[in-house]
Design an enzyme around this catalytic site. Structure first.
Site, PDB file in Angstrom:
ATOM      1  N   PRO A   1       0.737  -1.243   0.160  1.00 19.99           N
ATOM      2  CA  PRO A   1       0.116  -0.016  -0.037  1.00 19.99           C
ATOM      3  C   PRO A   1       0.900   1.233  -0.013  1.00 19.99           C
ATOM      4  O   PRO A   1       1.861   1.276   0.692  1.00 19.99           O
ATOM      5  CB  PRO A   1      -0.905  -0.269   1.348  1.00 19.99           C
ATOM      6  CG  PRO A   1      -0.626  -1.475   1.841  1.00 19.99           C
ATOM      7  CD  PRO A   1       0.740  -1.835   0.969  1.00 19.99           C
ATOM      8  N   GLU A   2       0.432   2.129  -0.620  1.00 17.47           N
ATOM      9  CA  GLU A   2       1.248   3.407  -0.959  1.00 17.47           C
ATOM     10  C   GLU A   2       0.187   4.348  -0.667  1.00 17.47           C
ATOM     11  O   GLU A   2      -1.079   4.123  -0.009  1.00 17.47           O
ATOM     12  CB  GLU A   2       1.804   3.838  -2.265  1.00 17.47           C
ATOM     13  CG  GLU A   2       2.626   2.767  -2.954  1.00 17.47           C
ATOM     14  CD  GLU A   2       3.274   3.181  -4.364  1.00 17.47           C
ATOM     15  OE1 GLU A   2       3.458   4.329  -4.386  1.00 17.47           O
ATOM     16  OE2 GLU A   2       3.750   2.013  -4.818  1.00 17.47           O
TER      17      GLU A   2
END
Ligand SMILES: [Zn+2]
Length: 294
Positions: A2-3
């Site tokens: 996840p960014e």
């Protein structure tokens, strides 16, 4: 992994689902994830109410009414699963439009490490297959001094980030620009996918040495970083196969990648006849077009 956009999507899901609820019970089922899980979390948070949800870089912030904040990092594969209490039939995993499960948890799974029970009967479970996630608790007033947050660079979508700020931070650096924008101290929340995408949009080689970037490069890069992040937030965050946002699999945005994971395919820029190449850079796969990112 996840960014920023994916974490933003999770925070939006949490805003809808847990703000205003009282935490009636907290349980942790192992001693550590990436780092030890503090044992004092339980006694401080049980009986408190979730006041608001925030995000800093890739960290989720759950602010409580007692002026403590829970900090959560999803790591590589962490998920927050929300289980609603109202479905008495316990139907199999049906997800709503936010990707949130709408049935009560029946049985904890092997990778369910932490469980929050709320006073309305709903539950939130921190599930993490690879266990690179992390959780901590700190007084809200000391949040900015927390060791995970104190060295973070500016939020890329805030006014604290600009071409001038980027230039100042990188002007003396000898590393490549791709490596620099993955450095959370230079700009927070950007990971491998959106770094590749923004550099392609800005037509900048990922291997260009920071000190060689022109004013124009910095201007384009900041603009394109913001654009790709905003577009991804709008799409509800991207998804790799091991990432789910608060329960749901968000598999759609990856079809929209311009360069990431497109090795050997034709460059998507209309005017370009180049092909996308993959090269490992500081241990991460970099995808780029040799033709238009020189
Ligand atoms: Zn190209």
């Amino acid at each position: 992994m996840p960014e920023l956009p994916e974490v933003e999507t999770v925070s939006k899901g949490l805003k809808l689902k847990i703000v205003g609820k009282k935490i009636s019970k907290y349980q942790q089922f192992r001693k550590n994830l990436r780092w030890p899980i503090p044992t004092y979390i339980k006694e401080i948070i049980e009986g408190t109410v979730v006041k608001s949800i925030g995000r800093r870089g890739k960290f989720l912030l759950i602010n409580l009414d007692v002026d403590y904040t829970i900090i959560i990092h999803l790591g590589m594969s962490g998920r927050l699963l929300i289980y609603n209490s109202f479905d008495k039939d316990r139907k199999p995993s049906i997800e709503n439009e936010m990707g949130i499960f709408i049935h009560t948890i029946v049985k904890l799974g092997k990778h369910d490490h932490i469980k929050f029970d709320f006073d309305d009967g709903s539950q939130m479970v921190f599930n993490d297959v690879r266990r690179f996630g992390a959780i901590d608790l700190i007084r809200s007033e000391k949040l900015v001094f927390h060791k995970w947050l104190s060295k973070l660079g500016p939020e890329p979508l805030s006014n604290n980030f600009s071409p001038q700020v980027l230039q100042k931070k990188i002007e003396n650096k000898k590393c490549s620009i791709k490596v620099a924008i993955l450095d959370q101290g230079i700009v927070s929340g950007v990971g491998n996918i959106y770094a590749c995408e923004a550099l392609w949009e800005a037509k900048i080689s990922p291997f260009k040495i920071c000190s060689k970037l022109t004013d124009r490069d910095c201007y384009s890069l900041v603009r394109e970083l913001r654009n790709v992040l905003k577009k991804a937030i709008d799409s509800g965050g991207s998804s790799l196969k091991d990432f789910k946002a608060t329960g749901g699999e968000l598999g759609y945005f990856q079809n929209l990648f311009s360069v990431y994971s497109r090795e050997k395919l034709k460059c998507k820029r209309k005017s370009c006849k180049g092909k996308i190449k993959r090269q490992v850079q500081s241990g991460r796969s970099t995808f780029f077009c040799i033709n238009c990112q020189s």
